[in-house]
Motif scaffolding. Structure first.
Motif, PDB file in Angstrom:
ATOM      1  N   TYR A   1       0.852  -1.194   0.000  1.00 60.40           N
ATOM      2  CA  TYR A   1       0.000   0.000   0.000  1.00 60.40           C
ATOM      3  C   TYR A   1       0.884   1.238   0.000  1.00 60.40           C
ATOM      4  N   ARG A   2       0.273   2.342  -0.429  1.00 58.26           N
ATOM      5  CA  ARG A   2       0.961   3.626  -0.349  1.00 58.26           C
ATOM      6  C   ARG A   2       0.090   4.601   0.418  1.00 58.26           C
ATOM      7  N   GLN A   3       0.610   5.127   1.508  1.00 57.69           N
ATOM      8  CA  GLN A   3      -0.151   6.142   2.246  1.00 57.69           C
ATOM      9  C   GLN A   3       0.164   7.517   1.666  1.00 57.69           C
ATOM     10  N   VAL A   4      -0.895   8.309   1.437  1.00 56.54           N
ATOM     11  CA  VAL A   4      -0.734   9.694   1.009  1.00 56.54           C
ATOM     12  C   VAL A   4      -0.957  10.543   2.255  1.00 56.54           C
ATOM     13  N   ASN A   5       0.003  11.369   2.604  1.00 53.98           N
ATOM     14  CA  ASN A   5      -0.135  12.191   3.802  1.00 53.98           C
ATOM     15  C   ASN A   5      -0.964  13.443   3.524  1.00 53.98           C
ATOM     16  N   LEU A   6      -1.533  13.997   4.597  1.00 49.47           N
ATOM     17  CA  LEU A   6      -2.381  15.192   4.451  1.00 49.47           C
ATOM     18  C   LEU A   6      -1.627  16.341   3.780  1.00 49.47           C
TER      19      LEU A   6
ATOM     20  N   SER B   1      -4.564  10.201 -17.888  1.00 48.72           N
ATOM     21  CA  SER B   1      -3.831  10.248 -19.160  1.00 48.72           C
ATOM     22  C   SER B   1      -2.542   9.424 -19.066  1.00 48.72           C
ATOM     23  N   LEU B   2      -1.853   9.517 -17.920  1.00 44.84           N
ATOM     24  CA  LEU B   2      -0.596   8.772 -17.777  1.00 44.84           C
ATOM     25  C   LEU B   2      -0.843   7.265 -17.658  1.00 44.84           C
ATOM     26  N   VAL B   3      -1.887   6.905 -16.918  1.00 39.20           N
ATOM     27  CA  VAL B   3      -2.186   5.469 -16.755  1.00 39.20           C
ATOM     28  C   VAL B   3      -2.621   4.880 -18.099  1.00 39.20           C
ATOM     29  N   ASP B   4      -3.467   5.617 -18.835  1.00 35.99           N
ATOM     30  CA  ASP B   4      -3.916   5.120 -20.143  1.00 35.99           C
ATOM     31  C   ASP B   4      -2.741   4.933 -21.101  1.00 35.99           C
ATOM     32  N   ALA B   5      -1.749   5.827 -20.977  1.00 31.40           N
ATOM     33  CA  ALA B   5      -0.591   5.728 -21.883  1.00 31.40           C
ATOM     34  C   ALA B   5       0.438   4.717 -21.374  1.00 31.40           C
TER      35      ALA B   5
ATOM     36  N   HIS C   1      -3.546   2.672  -9.597  1.00 31.58           N
ATOM     37  CA  HIS C   1      -3.817   2.324  -8.202  1.00 31.58           C
ATOM     38  C   HIS C   1      -5.317   2.447  -7.963  1.00 31.58           C
ATOM     39  N   ARG C   2      -5.758   1.873  -6.848  1.00 29.53           N
ATOM     40  CA  ARG C   2      -7.111   2.185  -6.422  1.00 29.53           C
ATOM     41  C   ARG C   2      -7.074   2.602  -4.964  1.00 29.53           C
TER      42      ARG C   2
ATOM     43  N   LYS D   1      -5.037   9.557   2.275  1.00 27.70           N
ATOM     44  CA  LYS D   1      -5.594   8.444   1.501  1.00 27.70           C
ATOM     45  C   LYS D   1      -4.643   7.265   1.615  1.00 27.70           C
ATOM     46  N   VAL D   2      -5.192   6.079   1.395  1.00 28.47           N
ATOM     47  CA  VAL D   2      -4.337   4.896   1.242  1.00 28.47           C
ATOM     48  C   VAL D   2      -4.618   4.313  -0.138  1.00 28.47           C
ATOM     49  N   LEU D   3      -3.538   4.085  -0.884  1.00 29.63           N
ATOM     50  CA  LEU D   3      -3.668   3.580  -2.254  1.00 29.63           C
ATOM     51  C   LEU D   3      -3.136   2.150  -2.318  1.00 29.63           C
ATOM     52  N   ARG D   4      -3.756   1.393  -3.183  1.00 28.57           N
ATOM     53  CA  ARG D   4      -3.223   0.055  -3.434  1.00 28.57           C
ATOM     54  C   ARG D   4      -2.733   0.023  -4.882  1.00 28.57           C
ATOM     55  N   PRO D   5      -1.406   0.180  -5.079  1.00 34.06           N
ATOM     56  CA  PRO D   5      -0.900   0.207  -6.455  1.00 34.06           C
ATOM     57  C   PRO D   5      -0.947  -1.178  -7.098  1.00 34.06           C
ATOM     58  N   GLU D   6      -1.070  -1.161  -8.398  1.00 27.95           N
ATOM     59  CA  GLU D   6      -1.033  -2.420  -9.165  1.00 27.95           C
ATOM     60  C   GLU D   6       0.323  -3.098  -8.892  1.00 27.95           C
ATOM     61  N   PRO D   7       0.317  -4.370  -8.476  1.00 23.63           N
ATOM     62  CA  PRO D   7       1.604  -5.001  -8.137  1.00 23.63           C
ATOM     63  C   PRO D   7       2.480  -5.260  -9.362  1.00 23.63           C
ATOM     64  N   LEU D   8       3.776  -5.195  -9.144  1.00 16.09           N
ATOM     65  CA  LEU D   8       4.732  -5.480 -10.216  1.00 16.09           C
ATOM     66  C   LEU D   8       5.413  -6.807  -9.895  1.00 16.09           C
ATOM     67  N   PRO D   9       5.718  -7.598 -10.915  1.00 14.02           N
ATOM     68  CA  PRO D   9       6.303  -8.913 -10.618  1.00 14.02           C
ATOM     69  C   PRO D   9       7.719  -8.852 -10.053  1.00 14.02           C
ATOM     70  N   PHE D  10       8.463  -7.791 -10.397  1.00 10.65           N
ATOM     71  CA  PHE D  10       9.852  -7.746  -9.937  1.00 10.65           C
ATOM     72  C   PHE D  10      10.337  -6.298  -9.934  1.00 10.65           C
ATOM     73  N   ILE D  11      11.108  -5.936  -8.922  1.00 11.99           N
ATOM     74  CA  ILE D  11      11.700  -4.595  -8.859  1.00 11.99           C
ATOM     75  C   ILE D  11      13.162  -4.710  -9.285  1.00 11.99           C
ATOM     76  N   SER D  12      13.518  -3.948 -10.308  1.00 15.00           N
ATOM     77  CA  SER D  12      14.915  -3.957 -10.759  1.00 15.00           C
ATOM     78  C   SER D  12      15.504  -2.567 -10.545  1.00 15.00           C
ATOM     79  N   TYR D  13      16.814  -2.491 -10.551  1.00 14.09           N
ATOM     80  CA  TYR D  13      17.489  -1.226 -10.283  1.00 14.09           C
ATOM     81  C   TYR D  13      18.242  -0.748 -11.525  1.00 14.09           C
ATOM     82  N   PRO D  14      18.455   0.576 -11.627  1.00  8.28           N
ATOM     83  CA  PRO D  14      19.063   1.133 -12.850  1.00  8.28           C
ATOM     84  C   PRO D  14      20.421   0.551 -13.200  1.00  8.28           C
TER      85      PRO D  14
END
Lengths: 101, 463
Positions: free
Chosen positions: B27-32, B49-53, B59-60, B74-87
């Motif tokens: 989850y992602r918490q959005v602070n006041l 627009s960004l999500v559609d592209a 998130h929901r 708010k608390v958001l539930r972002p769409e999960p990603l299968p793997f986190i990679s680094y640059p």
């Protein structure tokens, strides 16, 4: 900011645009004020606070490069407008299909 | 933040909110304090627009996770990603695509009266083969005249490593592993060849930028307030786009990337190996969701797993192989295969504050199945790794293993031993089976036709 405003008002009082014709001012004072204030606002925008440090050097470089590139973008836009204008007046211009008939 | 939910170790810089796990869900918490920016992101249509592209993770909004934090908006539930990679695990083109994605997002932001407040490369991830922004709190309302707060970070995280890779040596992008906030520009400027000063964008964004940073580094903190008009900002973005888009790196032809073509298999042997790997993948029950191909080369065998709908990560230590693999994936529209540049003998460690800000490779995922093809002899002979340690490593890593044993009689092993003493009397097929039997049950063994090699399918023993 306050100092800048008072200096601006001095300049407005001196009327750098010369004497205006009676009854029809060359430059309406309130428009001049708006323009100068707008310009001043652009020159001295409110400070931005970012949670990451943008860095003074990075900030200044950005101002200079972006200023230069902004001029180039403006030139590009004006050049495009000139081209459109000239095309519009051309006997084969796209803007006036009637000329092709 | 309250007692019962704990922010992820990487989620501490931005006061706008934080990420946390609850019941295994991210989850992602959005602070006041971020309320107005978050509301503008949604009301301006920028989010949609960004999500559609495909440029921003969707998130929901969910109800506040109990117990509610006083600063929670708010608390958001972002769409999960299968793997986190680094640059520093990305190939040249992956980093370039990530840079262009960041600029495309900033351009859309300016169209909708917003701006990116940071441009960290760690905020970009690959989903379905395409880069996208995963930080929903990276946006701020734009006010005319404000500069781009993420400019310095963009130059350090993207432009410097790309220019170094393109003009000096692709391996220099590994400096990102040492410098987590991007490559210092004075270092990049020193390492870049002199001719880069004749390219306007590199001269300004890197060399002059580095000089300005150094010049103002020890000056007392005076607040600089100069305007950057919106048009100027667009000019800056456009210039960065053309600069990044113009950077090129061509992988050398004489490297691992040509390994398939010039060594050890006849055409029939190679086809047989492909057929065996496919058969073995189909044998695994339950069907693996996540497959790691270690020593994947340009990903020919990884694609066998990906074509079966398994999310596949293809690791290789050679940047040329990873680059080719990524280009093929983009060309062929393969969306469930992620090539990554990782040296298995020195995988990405824990990094950053408290050693927890960026997690090690092995903590970031656990594959259901692993492919280790034409790999074991490099680890055992070129890196002196005993078979028992190799077996232990694979035993910890996965439940299903498809592994190729390459004996000393193979031309590749003979090549590895040609210039050194053979100190590996234990490197035999029998010792290999014995070592791996401690952790795995050997289900199938097949000899690859017209070669000395054998392919194994193993399942981890129950603890």
């Amino acid at each position: 900011m306050a100092g800048a405003t008072s200096r601006m008002s001095d300049r407005v009082a001196a009327n750098p645009f010369g004497p205006s014709r009676p009854g029809r001012p060359f430059f309406r004072p309130h428009l001049l004020w708006c323009a100068l204030l707008g310009f001043g606002w652009l020159l001295f925008p409110p400070p931005t606070y970012a949670y990451i440090d943008p860095g003074t050097g990075s900030y200044l470089v950005q101002v200079v490069i972006a200023g230069l590139l902004g001029v180039l973008v403006s030139l590009k836009i004006y050049w495009a407008r000139i081209k459109t204008f000239l095309r519009g007046r051309s006997p084969f211009g796209r803007n006036d299909p009637a000329e092709h008939e | 933040m309250n007692d019962s939910i704990e922010a992820l170790p990487s989620s501490f810089r931005d006061p706008s909110g934080f990420l946390f796990f609850d019941g295994g869900v991210l989850y992602r918490q959005v602070n006041l304090g971020y309320r107005e920016d978050y509301d503008r992101l949604l009301s301006s249509g920028l989010y949609g627009s960004l999500v559609d592209a495909g440029l921003l993770v969707a998130h929901r909004e969910v109800g506040p996770r109990p117990p509610e934090s006083p600063e929670c908006y708010k608390v958001l539930r972002p769409e999960p990603l299968p793997f986190i990679s680094y640059p520093f695990e990305w190939s040249f083109s992956q980093l370039r695509d990530a840079a262009l994605t960041t600029l495309a997002i900033q351009r859309r932001c300016l169209d909708r009266g917003m701006s990116l407040k940071d441009s960290s490369a760690y905020n970009i991830q690959f989903r379905k083969g395409e880069p996208l922004l995963i930080d929903t709190l990276s946006f701020e309302r734009y006010s005319e005249g404000s500069p781009w707060s993420g400019y310095r970070q963009f130059c350090q995280h993207f432009l410097a490593p790309l220019a170094l890779a393109g003009y000096s040596d692709v391996r220099l992008s590994q400096l990102l592993r040492v410098h987590l906030d991007g490559i210092p520009l004075d270092l990049a400027s020193r390492l870049l060849p002199f001719r880069t000063r004749f390219r306007f964008s590199l001269l300004t964004h890197l060399h002059l930028h580095a000089k300005a940073q150094t010049h103002y580094a020890d000056k007392p903190g005076r607040r600089v307030r100069r305007a950057v008009s919106r048009r100027a900002l667009l000019g800056l973005i456009e210039n960065l786009e053309s600069c990044v888009g113009g950077l090129r790196w061509t992988p050398p032809r004489d490297d691992w990337a040509s390994y398939y073509g010039d060594t050890n298999y006849s055409d029939e042997g190679f086809r047989h190996k492909q057929q065996l790997v496919s058969e073995f993948l189909d044998l695994i029950r339950p069907k693996p969701d996540m497959v790691w191909d270690l020593g994947a080369n340009t990903g020919l065998f990884s694609r066998l797993a990906a074509s079966r709908g398994m999310t596949t990560i293809a690791f290789d230590q050679d940047p040329a192989c990873v680059e080719r693999n990524y280009r093929v994936c983009r060309q062929e529209g393969i969306t469930n295969l992620l090539p990554l540049w990782v040296d298995l003998t020195n995988p990405s460690p824990n990094l950053g504050w408290h050693g927890r800000e960026r997690t090690s490779l092995l903590e970031r995922g656990s594959p259901d199945a692993v492919l280790a093809l034409a790999l074991i002899h490099h680890l055992a002979i070129a890196n002196n790794l005993p078979l028992s340690r190799l077996a232990g490593f694979f035993g910890e890593l996965c439940r299903s293993l498809i592994i190729e044993f390459v004996p000393k009689t193979d031309s590749q092993v003979r090549r590895l031993l040609a210039s050194r003493e053979d100190i590996f009397p234990d490197y035999t097929q029998q010792a290999f089976e014995q070592a791996f039997s401690r952790y795995f049950e050997i289900r199938t063994v097949r000899k690859i036709s017209q070669s000395e090699r054998s392919l194994y399918q193993m399942e981890r023993r129950s603890p």
